[in-house]
Scaffold this motif. Sequence first.
Motif, PDB file in Angstrom:
ATOM      1  N   LYS A 125      51.877 -21.970 -57.326  1.00 59.00           N
ATOM      2  CA  LYS A 125      52.375 -21.290 -56.559  1.00 59.00           C
ATOM      3  C   LYS A 125      51.883 -21.667 -55.079  1.00 59.00           C
ATOM      4  O   LYS A 125      52.627 -21.825 -53.914  1.00 59.00           O
ATOM      5  CB  LYS A 125      52.461 -19.738 -56.805  1.00 59.00           C
ATOM      6  CG  LYS A 125      52.687 -18.939 -55.310  1.00 59.00           C
ATOM      7  CD  LYS A 125      53.447 -17.614 -55.687  1.00 59.00           C
ATOM      8  CE  LYS A 125      53.802 -17.029 -54.243  1.00 59.00           C
ATOM      9  NZ  LYS A 125      54.341 -15.573 -54.470  1.00 59.00           N
ATOM     10  N   ASP A 161      58.533 -18.932 -55.877  1.00 54.77           N
ATOM     11  CA  ASP A 161      58.195 -18.457 -57.134  1.00 54.77           C
ATOM     12  C   ASP A 161      58.957 -19.301 -58.148  1.00 54.77           C
ATOM     13  O   ASP A 161      58.245 -19.528 -59.322  1.00 54.77           O
ATOM     14  CB  ASP A 161      58.402 -16.926 -57.210  1.00 54.77           C
ATOM     15  CG  ASP A 161      57.479 -16.054 -56.419  1.00 54.77           C
ATOM     16  OD1 ASP A 161      56.668 -16.579 -55.923  1.00 54.77           O
ATOM     17  OD2 ASP A 161      57.998 -14.869 -56.221  1.00 54.77           O
ATOM     18  N   ILE A 179      52.538 -17.166 -70.153  1.00 55.79           N
ATOM     19  CA  ILE A 179      52.128 -16.663 -68.616  1.00 55.79           C
ATOM     20  C   ILE A 179      50.499 -16.693 -68.877  1.00 55.79           C
ATOM     21  O   ILE A 179      49.770 -17.279 -67.926  1.00 55.79           O
ATOM     22  CB  ILE A 179      52.622 -15.499 -67.985  1.00 55.79           C
ATOM     23  CG1 ILE A 179      54.047 -15.910 -68.157  1.00 55.79           C
ATOM     24  CG2 ILE A 179      51.761 -15.150 -66.924  1.00 55.79           C
ATOM     25  CD1 ILE A 179      54.648 -16.917 -66.968  1.00 55.79           C
ATOM     26  N   LEU A 225      50.014 -21.616 -63.132  1.00 54.57           N
ATOM     27  CA  LEU A 225      50.889 -20.911 -62.297  1.00 54.57           C
ATOM     28  C   LEU A 225      50.351 -20.482 -61.017  1.00 54.57           C
ATOM     29  O   LEU A 225      51.061 -20.445 -60.129  1.00 54.57           O
ATOM     30  CB  LEU A 225      51.347 -19.650 -63.240  1.00 54.57           C
ATOM     31  CG  LEU A 225      52.421 -18.752 -62.204  1.00 54.57           C
ATOM     32  CD1 LEU A 225      53.645 -19.491 -62.073  1.00 54.57           C
ATOM     33  CD2 LEU A 225      52.731 -17.491 -63.380  1.00 54.57           C
ATOM     34  N   LEU A 256      57.296 -21.635 -61.262  1.00 54.63           N
ATOM     35  CA  LEU A 256      57.533 -21.296 -62.827  1.00 54.63           C
ATOM     36  C   LEU A 256      57.954 -22.520 -63.216  1.00 54.63           C
ATOM     37  O   LEU A 256      57.264 -23.123 -64.449  1.00 54.63           O
ATOM     38  CB  LEU A 256      58.459 -20.306 -62.917  1.00 54.63           C
ATOM     39  CG  LEU A 256      57.885 -18.677 -62.608  1.00 54.63           C
ATOM     40  CD1 LEU A 256      59.115 -17.734 -62.287  1.00 54.63           C
ATOM     41  CD2 LEU A 256      57.030 -18.373 -63.720  1.00 54.63           C
ATOM     42  N   SER A 259      58.445 -11.338 -58.908  1.00 54.76           N
ATOM     43  CA  SER A 259      57.779 -12.132 -57.980  1.00 54.76           C
ATOM     44  C   SER A 259      56.597 -12.777 -59.124  1.00 54.76           C
ATOM     45  O   SER A 259      56.260 -12.104 -59.872  1.00 54.76           O
ATOM     46  CB  SER A 259      57.111 -11.677 -56.881  1.00 54.76           C
ATOM     47  OG  SER A 259      55.969 -10.791 -57.237  1.00 54.76           O
ATOM     48  N   VAL A 260      56.262 -14.087 -58.669  1.00 55.06           N
ATOM     49  CA  VAL A 260      54.961 -14.512 -59.546  1.00 55.06           C
ATOM     50  C   VAL A 260      53.571 -13.624 -59.211  1.00 55.06           C
ATOM     51  O   VAL A 260      52.841 -13.472 -60.083  1.00 55.06           O
ATOM     52  CB  VAL A 260      54.809 -15.835 -58.730  1.00 55.06           C
ATOM     53  CG1 VAL A 260      53.377 -16.575 -59.525  1.00 55.06           C
ATOM     54  CG2 VAL A 260      55.782 -16.918 -59.509  1.00 55.06           C
TER      55      VAL A 260
END
Length: 606
Positions: A244, A181, A233, A240, A185, A213-214
């Motif tokens: 991941k 994560d 975000i 994103l 980011l 967490s993402v």
Amino acid sequence: MNENQQLYLIDGHALVYRAYFAFSKNPLVNSKGQSTGAIFGFANYLLRLIENYSCPYLAVVLDSSTPTFRHQMYAEYKANREAMPDELKSQMPLILNLIEALNITVIREDGLEADDLIAMLTKKALDRNFSVFLVTKDKDLMQLIGPNVKMLAPDGSGTLQLLGVNEVIEKMGVGPEQIVDYLALIGDSSDNIPGVPGVGPKTAVKILQTAGSVDLILENPSVLGNEKLISKIEENRELLRISKVLATLKYDCETQISIDSLQRKPVNRTDCIALFRELEFTSLIRHPLFSGTSRQTFTPTFVLTDSQLSEMVELLRDTKIISISTLTSDSVPRSSKLTGIGISVNKSDSFYIPLCNENNQTFLPVQTVLDALRGIIESSEIKKIGHNLKFKYQVFKNYGIQMNGIFFDTMIAAYLIDSGKKAYELDVMASEILNIELSFRADLSGNFLSSKDTPVLTDDKTGEFAAEQVCIQFSLMEELSKKLDELNARSLFDSIEIPLIKVLADLEWEGILVDTMLLSSLSTEYGAVLKNISDEIFNLAGGPLNINSPKQVGEILFEKMMLPGSKKTKTGGYSTNVDVLEKLAPDYPIVQKILDYREVQKLLST
């Protein structure tokens, strides 16, 4: 957990690149022109790893040469990576030869990155209750660290730093379970993983401390409680998500590799030594891992009394050829004091005469021994074999004795046969030519070099050391003589090289007269000339510069003055070597002045 159930996985390309850049400023090149820095550094890492950790199970894992699922998913993945430097590319086949010679399993599969293979093997090993050690500094692999998985991270000194869960938290700000994560980011410039623009390491840590967490962030960005972050975000939600996936290692690779197949096998000693000789890695040949070379035991007859000295001299008078070595207090002959003399009459029978010194007054006095040996040393009828006989000649000259009968110098013979070698020490030649590992190491003056195994010499070991030298010199003479004959170089050796020993020794001994007043006046004269040329260069350049800096000279010539014919060096700067400048000199006065400056500067520094 069973100590034998330990798997060591080497991130091959990462370690090779680290070794390559470690020598980038001081590159290693052998006598054939082959770059060897990356190979040498990589070899040292492997040998240190095996020596310190034993490595019951061991593998080198390499990246695929074909695209992976990450390339298919995200076209820009690793798109910013430069091609492997040519200097490193030329070393890769030899690095693979090294791994093969060390009998280490290499794992590489098309379509799979080394990191994914390492993740898969780690999972397999953990399922069998193994401990796993990852030999890398790659932060992507920190996601694997846990109670039974550690990282051995190479540092700048070449040592391996052990990293566990606590060390990851201290270094990264998050634990291994949040590394994916964290990377998603912040992104990863080396792999071109995009991450979230504007989110750096500190912000990423705060986000994960807040949201956990993402996945939770993607599901509900509002958990961040910060409008600015929420906006970032939401604007980069897809980046994103992709980041991941790109940062997550695959544990479910399809492969037939078994953990049992990774059990470390004995090194192929013959192949390793042959490769090290080809690459001129003399120090690595001495590594304990290759100590299977044959050894010979040399036990001298100690000469400790007047009667033993007389008996030895009587025997030597009837001998036509002897091998001789000297042990001294210094490597500078004029200031050296004799501490021992070794003499052999063949490849196995030798004498050692320890000499009276401040540590042991029970040995025979130096002058007593030299008076007895004078006739032997000065005799032209008794041939002398030695290693670096020029040094021995000067040591005896220091005591008023003229060594005659110089017949065979093993160091000079080895140089004549192969002048491109970097090392001519006796132990190196014994290993390369006779395939014999000496018990002790000596410098070129014949004096003992301490080692981890033998930091100092006791009196009895000193005798063994001297005996080993003189007996090996006999054996080397036989083999080197054959090679001189094969090269038709024996006449050159006998008629020029051997007579030159005494000539050069006497020249060094007498030295030369130097006219210091003339040198001082030349220094002043050249300094003034250099100042005038510097002023002309500054005038033509439009301002002062450091003429001794290739970087500044290149920028002035090819950026400010826009001269043609610029070439870039491997470090990205402009080349200002003599070939480049000589082509420009006829048309550009400043270039000719720079060449003039360098010529005078060289005279002044000389």
